[in-house]
Design a protein around this motif. Structure first.
Motif, mmCIF file in Angstrom:
data_model
loop_
_atom_site.group_PDB
_atom_site.id
_atom_site.type_symbol
_atom_site.label_atom_id
_atom_site.label_comp_id
_atom_site.label_asym_id
_atom_site.label_seq_id
_atom_site.Cartn_x
_atom_site.Cartn_y
_atom_site.Cartn_z
ATOM 1 N N ILE A 33 17.421 55.836 21.898
ATOM 2 C CA ILE A 33 17.604 57.133 22.414
ATOM 3 C C ILE A 33 18.729 56.887 23.728
ATOM 4 O O ILE A 33 19.669 57.376 23.901
ATOM 5 C CB ILE A 33 16.626 58.066 22.711
ATOM 6 N N ASP A 34 18.162 55.772 24.667
ATOM 7 C CA ASP A 34 18.846 55.651 25.659
ATOM 8 C C ASP A 34 20.310 55.228 25.507
ATOM 9 O O ASP A 34 21.226 55.571 26.186
ATOM 10 C CB ASP A 34 18.025 54.669 26.620
ATOM 11 N N GLN A 35 20.379 54.117 24.569
ATOM 12 C CA GLN A 35 21.413 53.726 24.140
ATOM 13 C C GLN A 35 22.486 54.715 23.617
ATOM 14 O O GLN A 35 23.885 54.679 23.834
ATOM 15 C CB GLN A 35 21.591 52.571 23.009
ATOM 16 N N GLY A 40 27.127 58.249 24.691
ATOM 17 C CA GLY A 40 27.688 59.679 24.246
ATOM 18 C C GLY A 40 27.986 59.886 23.212
ATOM 19 O O GLY A 40 28.670 61.064 22.816
ATOM 20 N N LYS A 41 27.533 59.127 22.079
ATOM 21 C CA LYS A 41 27.760 59.686 20.606
ATOM 22 C C LYS A 41 26.786 59.026 19.971
ATOM 23 O O LYS A 41 26.228 57.969 20.160
ATOM 24 C CB LYS A 41 29.237 59.266 20.252
ATOM 25 N N ILE A 42 26.625 59.614 18.535
ATOM 26 C CA ILE A 42 25.773 59.136 17.436
ATOM 27 C C ILE A 42 26.641 59.008 16.373
ATOM 28 O O ILE A 42 27.354 59.672 15.875
ATOM 29 C CB ILE A 42 24.747 60.029 17.315
ATOM 30 N N LYS A 74 24.812 67.140 12.699
ATOM 31 C CA LYS A 74 25.343 67.652 13.876
ATOM 32 C C LYS A 74 24.197 68.479 14.852
ATOM 33 O O LYS A 74 24.326 68.410 16.103
ATOM 34 C CB LYS A 74 26.425 69.101 13.249
ATOM 35 N N GLU A 75 23.021 68.796 14.224
ATOM 36 C CA GLU A 75 21.684 69.416 14.929
ATOM 37 C C GLU A 75 21.312 68.301 15.576
ATOM 38 O O GLU A 75 20.682 68.456 16.816
ATOM 39 C CB GLU A 75 21.254 70.153 13.890
ATOM 40 N N ILE A 76 21.206 67.177 14.924
ATOM 41 C CA ILE A 76 20.559 66.204 15.543
ATOM 42 C C ILE A 76 21.471 65.612 16.957
ATOM 43 O O ILE A 76 20.802 65.506 18.055
ATOM 44 C CB ILE A 76 20.346 64.843 14.891
ATOM 45 N N LEU A 80 20.335 65.787 20.966
ATOM 46 C CA LEU A 80 20.207 64.752 21.952
ATOM 47 C C LEU A 80 21.373 64.727 22.792
ATOM 48 O O LEU A 80 21.488 64.042 23.846
ATOM 49 C CB LEU A 80 20.571 63.404 21.056
ATOM 50 N N GLY A 81 22.311 65.842 22.917
ATOM 51 C CA GLY A 81 23.320 66.044 23.884
ATOM 52 C C GLY A 81 24.456 64.928 23.648
ATOM 53 O O GLY A 81 25.045 64.701 24.799
ATOM 54 N N VAL A 82 24.834 64.570 22.450
ATOM 55 C CA VAL A 82 25.910 63.689 22.415
ATOM 56 C C VAL A 82 26.615 64.241 21.276
ATOM 57 O O VAL A 82 26.463 65.273 20.608
ATOM 58 C CB VAL A 82 25.392 62.184 21.993
ATOM 59 N N LYS A 83 27.991 63.494 20.955
ATOM 60 C CA LYS A 83 28.869 63.801 19.941
ATOM 61 C C LYS A 83 28.360 63.188 18.690
ATOM 62 O O LYS A 83 27.902 62.152 18.749
ATOM 63 C CB LYS A 83 30.229 63.411 20.509
ATOM 64 N N LEU A 84 29.071 63.645 17.587
ATOM 65 C CA LEU A 84 28.612 63.143 16.033
ATOM 66 C C LEU A 84 30.084 62.457 15.616
ATOM 67 O O LEU A 84 31.206 62.972 15.786
ATOM 68 C CB LEU A 84 28.425 64.013 15.280
#
Length: 266
Positions: A33-35, A40-42, A74-76, A80-84
């Motif tokens: 999660i930290d990574q 800033g993205k998943i 998109k919901e995940i 997590l507060g990041v871009k997909l």
């Protein structure tokens, strides 16, 4: 005596420093999660030829990957507060890409089989669908039971649960495995295979677009199965976060809505 005293003091000091270092390393251990949050993205790995799970449409003159798996991703990312970021690839390449870190997770209608669990970890089941057998409409009376499939040519996606079903549940089946579902549909329409096993929502989509195909009244596979999200081994914090999103979406009735919306896009 003075030298020995100094040595003891030095040993004690080093021991204290080493202990502090180890505690510091433990306390600062970087989680998945930290990574993800730091980057800033998943990065999602999927095989976008499996409507309504994931597929490509043209929007404003550009290709866009859509489907209810994509909405889940998109919901995940949002939670997590990041871009997909989406990487589209052949289904058989998803697990290897996940294991080598090219992608962060797999959402592609993947069933968490025991064989796959040995390679990667999975989230909770987010969607259950029965398996269907797609045949040519002219063969509807010919294929009406599992026994009637004995010895015929059956198509299935490579490394999929449907491939396992064809090999294990159908007697003497001549299984043709291909990377993409559209290729299997073409093989069925051109008489290269006699039937194709695929999940019911996927089957319905292809049958609705091909009047010469139909879904046989045959039950195959394990109805207790379902689709789950794959992650690398040992990323329990990531699995927990994903499960939290899945639980929320199921409670809100969003998964079923995503499925309906994706079907309407086909």
């Amino acid at each position: 005596m003075k030298i020995k005293g100094k040595v003891k003091a030095l040993v004690l000091a080093l021991t204290v420093c080493l202990g502090a270092t180890l505690v510091g390393c433990s306390g600062n251990k970087t989680t998945k999660i930290d990574q993800i949050k730091k980057s800033g993205k998943i990065v999602l790995g999927t095989s976008a030829e499996y409507p309504p799970y994931e597929f490509v449409i043209m929007k404003d003159g550009k290709e866009e990957i859509v489907g209810f798996d994509i909405e889940l991703a998109k919901e995940i990312a949002k939670d997590l507060g990041v871009k997909l970021e989406i990487k589209n690839m052949d289904f058989e390449g998803l697990i290897p890409s996940l294991k080598t870190g090219q992608i962060d997770l797999v959402i592609s209608g993947m069933t968490p089989t025991e064989k796959r669990k040995k390679e990667i970890d999975f989230s909770n089941i987010y969607y259950k669908a029965i398996q269907s057998v797609v045949i040519r409409a002219t063969d509807k009376d010919k294929y009406n039971s599992v026994d009637s499939l004995t010895g015929i040519r059956i198509g299935a996606q490579t490394t999929s649960i449907q491939e396992e079903i064809a090999k294990e549940k159908v007697k003497e089946a001549k299984v043709m495995s291909l990377a993409r579902i559209p290729e299997l549909v073409i093989s069925l329409k051109t008489d290269k295979v006699d039937a194709v096993i695929m999940e019911n929502p996927v089957a319905k989509g292809h049958v609705s677009r091909n009047s010469d195909l139909t879904i046989a009244d045959i039950k195959v596979g394990d109805e207790d199965g379902g689709s789950a999200i794959g992650v690398q081994k040992g990323q329990q914090d990531f699995v927990d976060a994903i499960n939290k999103t899945i639980d929320r979406l199921i409670a809100e009735g969003k998964i079923d809505q995503f499925v309906t919306d994706a079907i309407n896009l086909q």
